[in-house]
Design a protein around this motif. Structure first.
Motif, PDB file in Angstrom:
ATOM      1  N   ASP A 141       0.803  -1.227   0.000  1.00 34.61           N
ATOM      2  CA  ASP A 141       0.000   0.000   0.000  1.00 34.61           C
ATOM      3  C   ASP A 141       0.836   1.277   0.000  1.00 34.61           C
ATOM      4  O   ASP A 141       0.305   2.365   0.193  1.00 34.61           O
ATOM      5  CB  ASP A 141      -0.961   0.043   1.205  1.00 34.61           C
ATOM      6  CG  ASP A 141      -1.980  -1.085   1.131  1.00 34.61           C
ATOM      7  OD1 ASP A 141      -2.376  -1.423  -0.010  1.00 34.61           O
ATOM      8  OD2 ASP A 141      -2.334  -1.615   2.193  1.00 34.61           O
ATOM      9  N   VAL A 160       3.398   4.350  -1.472  1.00 41.64           N
ATOM     10  CA  VAL A 160       3.413   5.195  -2.656  1.00 41.64           C
ATOM     11  C   VAL A 160       4.860   5.342  -3.125  1.00 41.64           C
ATOM     12  O   VAL A 160       5.725   5.678  -2.331  1.00 41.64           O
ATOM     13  CB  VAL A 160       2.830   6.596  -2.337  1.00 41.64           C
ATOM     14  CG1 VAL A 160       2.881   7.481  -3.578  1.00 41.64           C
ATOM     15  CG2 VAL A 160       1.421   6.469  -1.810  1.00 41.64           C
ATOM     16  N   ALA A 220       5.206  10.472  -4.510  1.00 42.56           N
ATOM     17  CA  ALA A 220       5.001  11.181  -3.256  1.00 42.56           C
ATOM     18  C   ALA A 220       5.578  12.586  -3.353  1.00 42.56           C
ATOM     19  O   ALA A 220       5.057  13.526  -2.756  1.00 42.56           O
ATOM     20  CB  ALA A 220       5.659  10.413  -2.108  1.00 42.56           C
ATOM     21  N   SER A 243       0.024  14.537  -4.402  1.00 42.48           N
ATOM     22  CA  SER A 243      -0.454  14.009  -3.133  1.00 42.48           C
ATOM     23  C   SER A 243      -1.649  13.087  -3.334  1.00 42.48           C
ATOM     24  O   SER A 243      -2.265  12.643  -2.384  1.00 42.48           O
ATOM     25  CB  SER A 243      -0.846  15.170  -2.207  1.00 42.48           C
ATOM     26  OG  SER A 243      -1.774  15.995  -2.883  1.00 42.48           O
ATOM     27  N   GLY A 248      -1.724  10.109  -4.462  1.00 42.98           N
ATOM     28  CA  GLY A 248      -1.485   8.680  -4.288  1.00 42.98           C
ATOM     29  C   GLY A 248      -1.291   7.930  -5.582  1.00 42.98           C
ATOM     30  O   GLY A 248      -1.095   8.523  -6.647  1.00 42.98           O
TER      31      GLY A 248
END
Ligand SMILES: Nc1ncnc2c1ncn2[C@@H]1O[C@H](COP(=O)(O)OP(=O)(O)OP(=O)(O)O)[C@@H](O)[C@H]1O
Ligand SMILES: [Mg+2]
Lengths: 258, 389
Positions: free
Chosen positions: B97, B99, B104, B108, B110
């Protein structure tokens, strides 16, 4: 199998308004050896093109009870229609054997295609014998003499298992003896297939045709036996110009049998 | 009758098989024993990169050399394979999960939804094998059915390469933009910093390349291979024999695309970066030039040509950075003008001389029946042999 015959009804091909084949009706039965003759530009090749799917046409072109028009070239070929070209067209970089093997194999499965050819399929060996190219099996087709290329094309028709064969000037450029052999071969083949031969060679036509159709400016001018066609004043006019002609004159152009 | 076979064809097939066997043996020894022993790990990494290019080249040899399709946009398939792999590596590096670092940094929002499936290694591997081939199959059927040929197909494939590069650059949050994707830490659980693992990657590339060569060799000698050459030489004629050349060509194109995709996928962990510079028009043409120089119709020619060109590029572009592009273009023109069969045809010419001396001079007069490859490397379209007219 006796249902096999070629029947053209109202066949018309036009190129941008120029009508190259003009409402042609033509029937060729199985067992016939039909010669299609006519002056340059008469539409002979275009007629074959239309039947084999190369150029779009209107009307009907039935073979074995099915209309051929509007189908794709390779579908028509799979229905048993084979043809040769005015300039012999073979795969120049492949050997005689490879050329014939490809011609024999349109029905092969993917699995067979992905494997190497082992030996020579019997039908290919037989065709090579028939057209006299066994000795040259491994020769690249590109370096064959012109007459040999034409034989190779005929051989490809044989292994293709075509039931309707259309040959465009098959003996152009052949020696007298080669023509003779080709003629006998065509006679043999025509016993149980439907054969259409486009030719300019009148001696050849006279020797081997079972029936003749004369095309002129896209239209059927005359049809019948060799003798009937040669005696037809319309045909003499097209070949010799208008006016009456002596038998000698006609014989020079149309062959001796007038 | 069915057992009938010509002695000549049996002998040449046998000789061909031996030559290929010996060739593979030599290649395997060079790749697996000699190269790791004599090259520094840096140089071995470079060779690994060249092998990835060579994989693309093997496919080009099949599609262009055998099938006559001027594939000027193989960078697309190479790029798809590479970006799929790079996405997976970035996701794996980021953890469950997580990024990826570059995302990043610049956004923002994801991980984009279409990245998610590639968290799975299996999905990624299957996609690498399937997507490039699938795209090529669709493209091939669409164009070959419409009888788009020659120059138009070349321009189309090139436009695709350009569009792909532009697409990548235009979406920096999803693809890293013009910088591309880099800084990979692990490869399916193995650290890419460890020299042992890096050598393993090289071995994988070498093994995959040899496997591809075996596959293409099989395709070349199969009936399909003969049919493909027939399509190249006279597509129309093939059609009149009851085949659909579009299908025949599409198969070769899809195989070539798959090979390019695999090459791209291995390129990523070996080189450590993939960017639009590696997938656009220029690299696509570069690959083709290697194949042309090596000899596009042969089995080994494309591989050797691609490796040689890539090697020359590395060595020369250090000294003459801008000169390389010109040098490449010049080489290409020289080869096309004077040696259309590539360097491989030099060997074929030697073989031909031997053959003429030994055999029937009238028959062999103009062919260049080369070594293992059954088709002459040159492309003489001499029409009628002309012996008797
Ligand atoms: N693709 C084409 N586009 C336009 N016109 C064409 C095309 N093909 C043929 N024609 C024209 O159609 C006419 C018939 O040509 P076709 O080739 O059928 O003649 P032919 O009877 O085979 O002649 P030949 O004996 O010289 O081979 C000619 O006037 C030719 O110029
Ligand atoms: Mg004609």
């Amino acid at each position: 199998m006796n249902a096999d015959y070629l029947e053209l009804t109202d066949l018309t091909v036009s190129f941008d308004g120029f009508v190259a084949v003009d409402h042609v009706d033509l029937t060729v039965l199985q067992g016939d050896l039909r010669f299609l003759i006519g002056p340059n530009g008469a539409g002979k090749t275009t007629l074959i093109d239309a039947v084999s799917g190369l150029v779009p046409a209107t009307g009907r072109a039935e073979f074995g009870g099915q209309d051929l028009l509007g189908r794709k070239v390779h579908r028509i070929a799979r229905m048993g229609v084979g043809r040769t070209f005015q300039t012999a067209t073979v795969f120049e970089e492949l050997s005689v054997l490879q050329n014939l093997d490809i011609a024999a194999g349109s029905g092969r499965s993917a699995w067979t295609l992905l494997r190497r050819r082992r030996g020579v399929p019997p039908s290919v060996a037989e065709a090579m014998e028939t057209v006299g190219l066994t000795e040259l099996a491994d020769t690249p087709a590109g370096i064959l003499a012109h007459g040999q290329k034409q034989w190779l094309e005929i051989g490809m028709l044989l292994v293709q298992d075509a039931r309707l064969l259309m040959l465009d000037e098959p003996v152009a450029g052949m020696s007298g003896e080669e023509k003779e052999q080709t003629g006998h071969l065509l006679r043999r083949i025509s016993a149980d297939t439907t054969v259409v031969v486009v030719e300019h060679d009148m001696d050849f036509m006279r020797a081997f045709a079972k029936s003749v159709t004369v095309l002129h400016a896209g239209k059927v001018l005359s049809e019948g036996s060799v003798a009937q066609v040669q005696a037809d004043p319309l045909v003499q006019e097209v070949y010799l110009g208008p006016g009456s002609h002596t038998a000698e004159e006609a014989a020079i152009v149309l062959g001796e049998g007038v | 009758m069915s057992e009938f076979d010509t002695a000549a064809s049996r002998v040449s097939a046998l000789r061909g098989r031996w030559a290929v066997l010996v060739g593979f043996g030599v290649a395997a020894v060079l790749l697996f024993a000699v190269a790791p022993a004599v090259l520094t790990s840096f140089r071995l990494g470079l060779l690994g990169k060249y092998l990835c290019y060579a994989m693309v080249a093997v496919g080009i040899g099949l599609a262009w050399g055998r099938g006559g399709m001027l594939v000027l946009g193989q960078g697309v398939f190479f790029g798809i394979g590479a970006y799929l792999m790079a996405m997976h590596l970035k996701l794996a590096d980021a953890g469950a999960d997580g990024v990826p670092d570059f995302m990043a940094l610049i956004s923002s929002s994801g991980v984009p939804g279409w990245w998610e499936p590639f968290r799975s290694g299996w999905v990624t591997l299957v996609a690498i094998l399937v997507l490039p081939a699938l795209l090529a199959a669709l493209l091939g059927l669409a164009t070959f059915r419409r009888r788009v040929r020659g120059a138009y197909f070349a321009i189309l494939s090139q436009a695709l390469a350009a569009a792909f590069a532009i697409l990548l650059i235009g979406n920096p949050t999803a693809t890293g933009g013009s910088t591309g994707l880099n800084n990979f830490v692990g490869f399916f659980g193995f650290s890419l910093r460890d020299p042992v693992n890096r050598q393993m990657l090289y071995f994988i590339a070498a093994g995959v390349l040899l496997a591809m060569l075996l596959l293409v060799r099989q395709l070349m000698v199969s009936r399909y291979g003969e049919l493909l050459v027939a399509c190249r030489d006279s597509e129309e004629r093939v059609r009149f024999l009851g085949y659909d050349p579009a299908t025949v060509k599409t198969v070769a194109f899809a195989v070539a695309a798959m090979m390019a995709g695999i090459g791209g996928a291995l390129f990523v962990p070996i080189v450590g970066i993939i960017s639009p510079n590696d997938v656009g028009i220029v690299p696509s043409i570069g690959l083709l030039i290697g194949v042309a120089i090596g000899g596009r119709t042969t089995l080994a020619g494309p591989v050797l040509g691609a490796i040689a060109v890539a090697w020359a590029e590395t060595s020369l572009s250090e000294q003459f950075p801008s000169g390389w592009t010109y040098a490449q273009g010049l080489m290409f023109m020289l080869v096309v003008a004077f040696l259309p069969g590539g360097l491989a045809s030099l060997g074929a010419v030697r073989g031909l001389r031997r053959k003429i001396a030994a055999a029937d001079p009238t028959v062999a007069a103009e062919t260049a029946d080369g070594d293992p490859a059954p088709v002459p490397a040159t492309e003489p379209r001499h029409a009628h042999g002309g012996a008797q007219a």
